[in-house]
Structure formats: C-alpha cells, structure tokens
Design a protein around this motif. Structure first.
Motif: not given
Length: 936
Positions: A839-868
């Motif tokens: 939960x902490x990692x997900x919140x940190x990622x969300x705080x650190x990107x632009x509004x148009x960037x998607x943060x998603x949990x990819x599986x397990x401890x892996x997250x993925x970001x899509x940055x247009x």
C-alpha cells in the motif's frame, strides 16, 4: 555533339534520385502480363491484358472480355476521345454502355476477304490520322473510319515496322524497302527513308515537320532530318529499347526489356535511366497532363512529366524520419532519427550517397551552422561539432529547434521539450546562458520578432510570447494567446513567418499578427485548400514563391501569389516533418525515411483534376441475378423490386493513398454518412417516393469532389396510393375519435395515477442502479489491496494510449517497478506487514506522477506505469525519482525497467511490455534499486 556526350556521361551522377511516381497493380484473377495502357477522356485507366481489357476507376478493377482470345497489345485514344483496341485476331472500338460497363466491338470482320484464311495474327500498333485509325499487323495495315467502317487494307509480304504521322503524312516502315509515306492509296519512299531498308525500324517518332526519330534493329537511335540520317545514340542502352513515346518537343521515353525506362534528350542524346522494376515494359502512353503511363508485367507506373519531384530513399542512404534540412557550403545536412546525414549537393542534386555526419547515431533534431563549427540538437542535449567537439549544457535539456538570432548573430534560441533556452557565442565557443524549461511546453517552432522577444509554438501548450529580462537567466515575461486563437491551453499551435509577417496556425484556422493582435487571414486563398483542423508551417521561397506544409500536405504559392496543393506529395510518402527552400528556387521536403526534391528548373507539371463518377447502379432482387441500371437517365423501380447498390470511382492516379467517400439519398437519409474508404453504398426496403443519390469524395490531401446526382423513383403498390390512403386515414380518424370520446376521461385518470407510481419507481430504481454501477466499475478496475488500477484497467489504458500515440506521432513510455527482496520481507515481517508495504509503495507512486499517468498493480509486488507523451530519456528520469521516493517513504527499494515507443505496428502492446520487462530484469541483475532502460 561533344556537349551531348558529356551530358550523357554525367547523367547517372546528376540524376541519382528517383522520380516521384505512383504505381497501380490489378487485383483481378487474370494472368499478370500487361501489354498496353490508355486513359479515357473522363480519366479511367484502361490496360490491355490477355483475353481482356481491364478498367480501373481509382477504386476497383474490372475486366471486359475480348471477342476472341488473345493479347491486347494496342490501346489508343483518338482525338475525339474514342478508345480503340488491337489484339490477336481482333481490333475495334471500346464503347461505354449506358449502365457504365464496356463493350468491345470487333470491326476486323470487314477485312476477312482481304486477309483470307491465313488471318493476320496480332495487331502491334495503331495511329490516328485525319479522323481515321490505322491498325498495323505484322504483314497487314488496316484503315477504318471514325465509326470503325472499312476503308483500305495494304499487304507487306516482307513485313511492316514502325508507323507514325509525320509532317501531316502517314509514314510506315516497309521492311526490305525503307520508310515510306502514303500518297493516295499507295506508299512512296520518304526522302532518306531508304537508309532503313536493311534494318527494320521499330519505333518512329515525329519530332517536328523536318525531323523524324527512328529506332532500328542495329540497334541505334537516328534523327532523320530533311532526308539526312544523323546517329543520336548507338550503345548498349539502345538494345533494350522497346516502344517509344514523345514526352515533349525535346524528350522521348523508351520502354525497356530490362525494367529500366530510358528518357532521351532528342537534341543532345543525353539519356536518363529510371528503374521501374525488373520486368519487361510492354506499353507506353502519354496522359492528358503529360504524365507517362508504363505497362509492364506487374502493373502500371505513372511518371509525371516534366519530372518536378524526385525522391532520395534508403538506396541513396536516407534513413529515419527527417527532422531538419540545411544546405551549408555545398553540403546538404539532414537531421534524422538515426543521427546526422550529409552528402555533397550541387547542380541540382546530391553528388553521391548520404553518409553519417559524425559519430553520433542517436536522434538528431536540428542544426545551427557557424563557420567550421556547428551546433546539433540531439535527443538529450546540444553538441558542438567541428574541430573541437564537446557537449554544451546539461544532458537533460532535450533540445528540438535551433534558430540563430536575426538581431544578434552571437545569440541563438533553443526550443526544447519543456520550454526554451538561449545560447551565447563566446571566444571559446557557444555557451548556454539561459534555460527556461519550467514552462512545460514542447516547443517545435519559434520566431524571433524583436531583440529578446520570441514566439514559441508548441505541440501541447498553445502559443507563448516570451520577452527576456535584461539578465536572460532571470524569469522572462510570458504572454499566452490561446484565447485569441480560439484554442485550448493543451492544443497545438505552429508559429512561422512569411513575407516578414508573423503567422500562427491552429486547428481553429490561420492567424496573422498585426502588431497588436491576431486576426484571421486566408493568406490569399490558402485556407480554402486546407482540410479540417489542418495546421501549417510557412516558408519563404525565391522570387515571390512561397511554401506551406502540414504533416500530410505541401502547398506552393507561385510568383502570381496563387496557391495550389502539390498533389504529388501526400501521406503515401510518409509524414512530412521539414521543408527547406534552396537559393536556386528548389525545395527539399523531409519525411519518414525519404527526402523529396522539387526541381524548380523543371517547371510545374499541369495537374489533372480527378472527377468523382458514379461507376454503376445495381438492382439486386431477393431472388435472381443483379441487373445494372442505366446511368444517363432517371430510374423508376417498383416498390419491393430489390436493394440498390451505388458504386463510386475516383481515378486519382497522382496519389497512392486511397480517397474517402460519403453519400446520402435525399428524401431518405437525414444527412451525409461518415467519411470512409468504402466506395459502395447499398440501400434496401426503400419506401415509395422520389429520391436523389448524391456522393462526395475526399482525397488524402483533403480536396473534395462531388459526383453528378442520380435520380430515381420508387413506385408504390396500389394500396400504397396516396388518395386511397387518405380516405382510409379519414375513416380511421373518425372511428378513433368516437372511441376516444367514450373512454377518454376514465383513461386519463388511470394514466395519471399510474404515471405517478411509475415516476416514483423509476427514480428509486435509477438511483440504485447508478450507485451499483459506480461500485461495480470501481471493483472491476481497482486493485482491492493497494487502491490503484488493476491489470484490466492497465490493459485498456495502454491500448488506448498507443492508438493515440500512433495518431499524434508522440512517444508513450511504460515503466515496470518491482519491490526488491519482497519475499524475504514477507517471510521476516509477516504478510500483513508486506501488505502495508505494497500500500505504501502504491501511494508513493501515485504521488510522484502526472495526472495523465496511470499507476497499476501488475501482479504480486510488481507495479506498472503508463506515461503518455514521454520519451525514453524522460522515462529514465521518472524512474530514478520513483526509486528515491519509495526508498524514503516505505523503507524498501524498487527496481524499474523502462521502455518507450512511437507505435507503428498492431503488436505494439506486447512488444512494448516485453521490452520494459527485459529492462526490469536487467535492473535486478545489475544490483536492484535502480532504473534500466530498453536499449532499442
């Protein structure tokens, strides 16, 4: 003669580029061998094949069978616009039928008594003279009048050769005798014609009343002038000559048996070789606009004449998207996606292949020449290229445009991915004295209008005017002009200068700066040529000529200030990114992997305006075969007779990109349907009434065309007649009025009560459904543990981002982040602690990107970001920032793999994810808590 020989020797060097051509190949189930070609007066393309004449209306190919099997070696359009064919054992007219089809009328039967049982085999050539048509077989020459009636026949036991009309007379090569001209019903020797008695003359071309160009079996090319032969060419090229056609008063084209078309200067003998392929070129024809049509075993090539546009491609060393073009001291510099390329440039062309300009092979965007030193904008920063090579400024500058100040040559402006900068030339070279990249504006065009004042056009933040402070490093004055242009803050605006005036181009139109404000300006009719939301860059030319271009079109203003679209250049040649006018009036256009060269000295080829036509209207009954309706009169159909299909054609042979079409039936459709490449429209169950079918086409350049309307009537059945329907309706109304009067009050009371109940129920159910839908959507697209998007939302968002990026040609980045040693953390601290870390990692990622960037949990401890709108360099910077934020906030580290692309193919999603995943694994292998980039 010496000058002609020198031109011939230099021709392969001077003419290294390939003319810009179009090519068309039949998609019918016919044997792929094509012998002849012609165009009708209304622009349709006709091709002689085996057993059939093929027709192309710009959309579809059709086949029309010969009266007898054989090869159609001759197609001729006479001065009245009539089409004639010559084939094996048949020749005659091609007649357009009322339903739009064709009928091949064989007139050879009138000569049966002349040729007897032996026949005449193939027709090899045909010419028109004084309204009559002459068909040449191997040993026979047949003459028919304009209606195809027999006039005369001649037999040549030793065979016939070439045929032409010269000095107002019919001239034919009689093998074993020479060149003869017709006098009455006989043929007499042409002065000097006996020189061609021993060697058959295959091709005869009349240059003027005194000169006849002859290609014989020697092989050689000879000019017969006033009865005296003068050898023009006799080398290895002439043995490949096949059929010939005059292009203009000085040039003749010869089809080749080796796939090479050869254009000969009939005055000097200079020869240009144009490779069209490797197959035998069987037939040539000159179109109404001067373009040459070439038929070979693959299809039809169209070569505009004069050759105004040439193209340099991979064979000449041009690779990658061309961002910038500059001619500097006899060398043409290209800044491309694969680095700088350079070639010597003189005498109107490149003198050799383009080669790498320096060791840098990354993306190069712009060049600023400064004596023996140049500045190059690459993907990350600025390079000084020359005797002393060094980097200028930081490696996260991301420059895209370099422009020297017109007011201070020791200064230069830099447009970047996030704003602009200013360079100052000092004794030891250039130095970056100001960097203002906090504007969040991707600057791709800029114009300086006063000392310290520059206008910035951006791809994503509208239009900005910048006024520097006395100290250029201090924050400048910023003025925004989106509202004045009628666009939003995130819209693209291009700024350029023409005739000393500042112009801004946006999707809302073209605007001129009058010194105090922007005003809409048609620029002498230019805007009338543009398609919807097309944005332009403007360029000054030479001697009053001007140019404008968008990513898909080029426009030229002549010295009379009349604008025209350049139809030779369209999206079939790739996205247009750069245009430069040279001092001699030539123009260079950079696109995807191609350099287009406009030769001003060649003049302008006349443009043939294509016509949209209704090719066919077919009535398809429920049972039975379809029938074609006559196109030259209104149709009358019984109701229920079947469905109607309308077929359109637009024979635009100057373009390779297909046109789009739309249609409507007045009286049936509410409006036009959507633009589509589909050129066929079907309508079923049309009610009785009078209708008009109307259609429009739009070329790839945005030019629109309309077809003549087709009127038709659907006749009603007896019970559908208006008078009977009116009487029945009146009787029914009276009955209904009586019944309604009996129960109206009671029904109103019941309906009122019922309506109140239903309204309350609907409001209650609607609220419940809306709440349930919100909850379901949230559950379906959100990860239950971390609160970020789940894999389903990620897949949809990435696919949509790649589609948008392919349309805008901007990059998309994907970052895969994995919590380092997470299993060990779980084992040591328990799964609840592990969940808290996620939960902490997900919140940190969300705080650190632009509004148009998607943060998603990819599986397990892996997250993925899509940055247009993010290239690989920006993705790397973001990844490093995320590593720091997570480490500081959550007490764990992450490894990040990044990849970016400007998508081209349909499998871009899988390939991009695979590249990012490989980069992530490399980050793990290299020690974790770091960012690894996709090397591609």
């Amino acid at each position: 003669m010496i000058a002609g020989l020198m031109l011939w020797l230099l021709a392969p060097v001077l003419w290294a580029a390939t003319p810009l051509m179009t090519r068309f190949a039949p998609d019918l189930d016919v044997y792929p061998q094509y012998f002849s070609v012609a165009r009708s007066a209304d622009g349709l393309l006709y091709v002689g094949a085996i057993d059939a004449v093929l027709r192309f209306d710009g959309v579809r190919w059709e086949s029309f069978a010969l009266p007898r099997p054989g090869a159609v070696r001759v197609l001729l359009r006479d001065g009245q616009g009539r089409l004639w064919f010559g084939a094996t054992d048949s020749f005659g007219r091609i007649e357009r039928q009322p339903d739009g089809g064709e009928r091949l009328v064989d007139v050879s039967g009138a000569f049966a008594a002349d040729v007897g049982a032996l026949g005449y085999d193939d027709i090899w050539d045909a010419v028109e003279h004084d309204g009559h048509v002459y068909f040449r077989a191997l040993r026979w020459l047949f003459e028919v009048d304009g209606d195809g009636r027999r006039v005369h026949a001649w037999n040549a036991p030793n065979r016939l050769g070439g045929i032409t009309v010269h000095a107002g007379e019919l001239v034919v090569n009689w093998r074993g005798e020479g060149l003869k001209r017709r006098v009455g019903d006989d043929f007499v020797m042409l002065p000097g014609g006996a020189a061609f008695a021993e060697q058959p003359a295959f091709t005869l071309l009349s240059l003027d009343a005194r000169r006849l160009l002859v290609h014989d079996e020697t092989p050689r090319l000879v000019v017969l002038e006033d009865g005296k032969p003068r050898e023009l060419i006799s080398d290895g090229d002439t043995r490949h000559f096949h059929e010939g056609r005059l292009l203009d008063a000085r040039h003749a084209a010869f089809a080749g048996d080796d796939g090479v078309l050869r254009v000969v200067d009939t005055g000097s003998g200079a020869l240009r070789r144009i490779e069209l392929g490797t197959t035998f070129q069987n037939g040539l024809a000159v179109d109404a606009d001067g373009a040459l049509l070439v038929a070979d075993d693959i299809g039809i090539s169209r070569l505009p004449w004069p050759v105004v546009w040439n193209v340099y491609g991979e064979a000449e060393g041009v690779r990658g998207s061309v961002h910038d073009l500059q001619l500097v001291e006899g060398r043409l510099h290209l800044q491309t996606a694969v680095g700088g390329l350079v070639a010597p440039w003189r005498d109107g062309g490149a003198q050799g292949r383009f080669v790498a300009d320096g060791d840098y092979d990354g993306e190069a965007w712009s060049l600023l020449a400064d004596g023996d030193t140049s500045l190059r904008a690459d993907s990350y920063g600025l390079q000084q290229v020359g005797p002393v090579q060094r980097r200028i400024g930081p490696d996260d500058f991301y420059p895209r445009v370099l422009r020297r100040s017109r007011f201070d040559p020791a200064r230069a402006w830099v447009g970047t991915e996030a704003g602009f900068g200013l360079l100052q030339r000092e004794a030891d070279g250039w130095r970056l004295v100001a960097r203002h990249t906090d504007l969040h504006t991707r600057v791709m065009s800029l114009v300086e209008t006063a000392p310290g004042e520059v206008w910035l056009g951006s791809d994503d933040r509208g239009l900005v005017r910048v006024r520097l402070a006395d100290d250029p490093a201090q924050p400048p004055q910023i003025d925004r002009f989106e509202a004045a242009l009628g666009v939003g803050e995130r819209d693209s605006v291009v700024v350029s200068e023409l005739d000393g005036t500042l112009f801004a181009s946006a999707r809302s139109g073209l605007f001129r700066w009058d010194g105090t404000r922007f005003v809409a300006d048609s620029l002498g009719g230019l805007t009338a040529l543009l398609s919807a939301q097309e944005t332009l860059r403007l360029r000054d030319g030479v001697a009053g000529v001007a140019w404008a271009f968008s990513f898909r079109n080029v426009y030229r203003r002549d010295a009379a200030r009349h604008w025209q679209r350049v139809d030779a250049v369209d999206r079939g040649n790739g996205a247009i990114e750069a245009l430069t006018a040279l001092p001699d009036g030539d123009v260079l256009v950079g696109s995807n992997g191609r350099l287009l060269h406009y030769d001003a000295a060649a003049g302008s080829a006349p443009a043939r305006v294509p016509a949209l036509r209704l090719s066919a209207v077919r009535l398809q009954p429920r049972d039975g075969a379809a029938t074609a309706l006559a196109l030259d009169q209104a149709a009358q159909l019984a109701y229920g007779a079947g469905s109607l299909t309308f077929r359109l054609g637009l024979a635009d042979l100057a373009r390779t990109t297909p046109a789009q079409f739309r249609a409507r039936v007045l009286g049936l459709d509410a409006g036009w349907n959507d633009w589509s490449p589909r050129a066929e429209f079907a309508y079923a169950q049309i009610p009785p009434g009078d209708y008009r079918f109307e259609a429009q086409a739009r070329s790839s350049g945005g030019q629109e065309f309309s077809a003549p309307a087709f009127a038709f009537r659907v006749v009603p059945r007896w019970y559908q007649r208006g008078d009977l329907q009116l009487l029945g309706a009146l009787a029914l109304l009276l009955l209904l009025a009586f019944l309604l009067s009996l129960g109206l009050r009671a029904r109103i009371r019941r309906l009122d009560a019922r309506n109140r109940q239903l309204d309350a129920l609907v409001r209650e159910r609607t609220g419940e459904l809306e709440q349930a839908n919100v909850q379901l959507r949230d559950l379906a697209e959100r990860d239950g543990l971390t609160g970020v998007a789940n894999r389903r939302r990620f897949d949809a968002f990435l696919a949509a981002s790649l589609v948008a990026a392919a349309q805008t040609r901007r990059p998309v980045a994907v970052l895969l982040a994995d919590v380092d040693h997470f299993k060990a953390y779980n084992d040591a601290n328990g799964h609840l602690a592990g969940d808290n870390v996620l939960r902490c990692v997900a919140a940190a990622l969300l705080r650190s990107v632009r509004d148009d960037t998607l943060v998603a949990r990819f599986g397990g401890e892996e997250f993925c970001l899509v940055v247009p709108q993010c290239d690989l360099a920006a993705a790397a910077e973001l990844g490093r920032r995320l590593c720091v934020v997570v480490a500081e906030s959550c007490g764990v580290t992450i490894s990040v793999g990044a990849a970016a692309t400007v998508p081209e193919a349909t499998d871009a999603v899988e390939r991009l994810l695979a590249r990012a995943d490989e980069a992530l694994y490399r980050a793990k292998r290299e020690g974790r808590n770091r960012v690894a980039l996709d090397p591609v």
